[in-house]
Scaffold this motif. Structure first.
Motif, short mmCIF file in Angstrom:
data_model
loop_
_atom_site.label_atom_id
_atom_site.label_comp_id
_atom_site.label_asym_id
_atom_site.label_seq_id
_atom_site.Cartn_x
_atom_site.Cartn_y
_atom_site.Cartn_z
N MET A 171 0.81 -1.21 0.00
CA MET A 171 0.00 0.00 0.00
C MET A 171 0.84 1.27 0.00
O MET A 171 0.34 2.35 -0.34
CB MET A 171 -0.95 0.00 1.21
CG MET A 171 -1.97 -1.13 1.18
SD MET A 171 -3.07 -1.08 2.63
CE MET A 171 -3.99 0.45 2.33
N LEU A 172 2.12 1.15 0.38
CA LEU A 172 3.02 2.29 0.40
C LEU A 172 4.37 1.83 -0.14
O LEU A 172 4.75 0.67 0.01
CB LEU A 172 3.20 2.82 1.83
CG LEU A 172 2.01 3.53 2.47
CD1 LEU A 172 2.32 3.85 3.93
CD2 LEU A 172 1.64 4.81 1.72
N PRO A 173 5.14 2.75 -0.75
CA PRO A 173 6.47 2.38 -1.23
C PRO A 173 7.46 2.27 -0.07
O PRO A 173 7.24 2.85 1.00
CB PRO A 173 6.84 3.54 -2.16
CG PRO A 173 6.09 4.71 -1.59
CD PRO A 173 4.79 4.15 -1.09
N GLU A 174 8.53 1.55 -0.28
CA GLU A 174 9.57 1.43 0.74
C GLU A 174 10.08 2.81 1.12
O GLU A 174 10.40 3.64 0.27
CB GLU A 174 10.73 0.58 0.20
CG GLU A 174 11.76 0.21 1.26
CD GLU A 174 11.21 -0.75 2.31
OE1 GLU A 174 11.48 -0.52 3.50
OE2 GLU A 174 10.50 -1.71 1.92
N GLY A 175 10.13 3.07 2.42
CA GLY A 175 10.59 4.36 2.90
C GLY A 175 9.57 5.47 2.80
O GLY A 175 9.88 6.62 3.09
N GLY A 176 8.36 5.15 2.40
CA GLY A 176 7.35 6.18 2.17
C GLY A 176 6.27 6.30 3.22
O GLY A 176 5.20 6.86 2.95
N ALA A 177 6.52 5.78 4.42
CA ALA A 177 5.50 5.80 5.46
C ALA A 177 5.66 7.02 6.36
O ALA A 177 6.60 7.12 7.14
CB ALA A 177 5.56 4.53 6.28
N THR A 178 4.76 7.98 6.22
CA THR A 178 4.64 9.08 7.17
C THR A 178 3.17 9.10 7.61
O THR A 178 2.32 8.42 7.02
CB THR A 178 4.99 10.44 6.53
OG1 THR A 178 4.00 10.75 5.52
CG2 THR A 178 6.38 10.40 5.90
N MET A 179 2.89 9.89 8.62
CA MET A 179 1.50 9.96 9.06
C MET A 179 0.60 10.42 7.92
O MET A 179 -0.51 9.91 7.73
CB MET A 179 1.36 10.90 10.25
CG MET A 179 -0.05 10.93 10.84
SD MET A 179 -0.14 11.96 12.32
CE MET A 179 0.19 13.58 11.61
#
Length: 308
Positions: A171-179
């Protein structure tokens, strides 16, 4: 110092010195304190107090409950290896024995219904989830009244970062998790919200907290109101609450930041001698900074001379 001397081992020793303060604050600190750099690699995140629309009763879109601490949830000391997570929270059964408390999935499926534990209701389960992650929130009701809520215990199950879960599930790219990216992805996939939130078995309970005014944040673990950019959550096994900590880092969108903070809070994800979580304030502007904050940092503790 007088109300919570146990929080920092040096407070009682330093009380006589601190009570005699004369002259400027800078001269006093230079005369009676000395800095110690923490040589471990530092890392800083940010947190804030969400502002969430809520209702005192379940009506309309307001169907997700914010729960008080259940009476059968107890803190265990010393920690028990038979309990999940850090072994410090359990359910006390009718016969007095202890058992793991129902986890997030069980609570989402109604484990606490009918117990009268609802403090309020919010419209978005993701808002409720992030209030738990932040450990506090300011609830705003339709009539304009507000309620401040703060952490009051947890189920004890291990904390799992849903950003990592969303990356692993595509659901999100690697390293792309922010709130912000987490919220956007969940808003775009409402059918997967329950699945993703359930991956974090830990569940946090709240109580109403006294407001110290619009400018100050919520009351946290240190027993005082948090101050934006001056209050730091730390690993209290490494840095005692009440300790001044000089922080050098970079704020997203704002550039270099340095300043003296006070260790006033804790968090289950804040582990290590140079790990900090900086309080950014209340509302969406503070949330935008906190949600992006992941940066190397240098921490220096400031202790009374002769204590270290």
């Amino acid at each position: 110092m007088r109300v919570r001397p146990h929080q920092a081992f040096w407070l009682a020793t330093a009380e006589a010195i601190l009570a005699r303060r004369t002259g400027s604050a800078q001269a006093f600190v230079e005369a009676h304190f000395e800095p110690f750099a923490i040589v471990a690699e530092g890392f800083l995140t940010g947190y804030y107090e969400p502002l969430v629309a809520a209702s005192r009763v379940r009506e309309g879109p307001f169907t997700t409950p914010i729960y008080r601490r259940p009476p059968d949830l107890v803190r265990v000391s010393p920690a028990s290896p038979d309990l999940p997570g850090d072994g410090t929270f359990a359910q006390r059964l009718a016969d007095g024995t202890l058992a793991p408390y129902p986890d997030r999935v069980a609570i989402m499926n109604g484990a606490l219904e009918g117990m009268g534990l609802e403090l309020a209701y919010v419209a978005d389960p993701v808002d409720a989830f992030f209030a738990q992650v932040q450990g506090s929130a300011r609830l705003r009701f339709p009539d304009g009244a507000e309620m401040r809520i703060g952490y009051h215990g947890k189920t004890g199950h291990p904390y799992t970062a849903i950003g990592r879960v969303m990356i692993d599930r595509g659901m999100l790219p690697e390293g792309g998790a922010t709130m912000q990216t987490i919220r956007a992805a969940l808003a775009a996939n409402p059918d997967r919200v329950a699945e993703i939130l359930s991956a974090n078995r830990s569940f946090v309970f709240f109580r109403e907290r006294v407001s110290m005014g619009e400018e100050l944040g919520p009351i946290a673990a240190g027993g005082v109101a948090l101050v934006p950019f001056r209050s730091l959550a730390v690993d209290r096994s490494e840095i005692a609450l009440g300790t001044p900590v000089y922080v050098e880092t970079t704020l997203p969108g704002h550039g270099p930041f340095d300043g003296v903070t006070i260790a006033e809070d804790t968090g289950s994800a804040i582990v290590g001698p140079a790990r900090g979580d900086l309080f950014m304030g209340t509302g969406p502007v503070a949330g935008a900074i906190a949600g992006e904050m992941k940066a190397p940092a240098r921490l220096t503790v400031i202790l009374p001379r002769g204590i270290a």
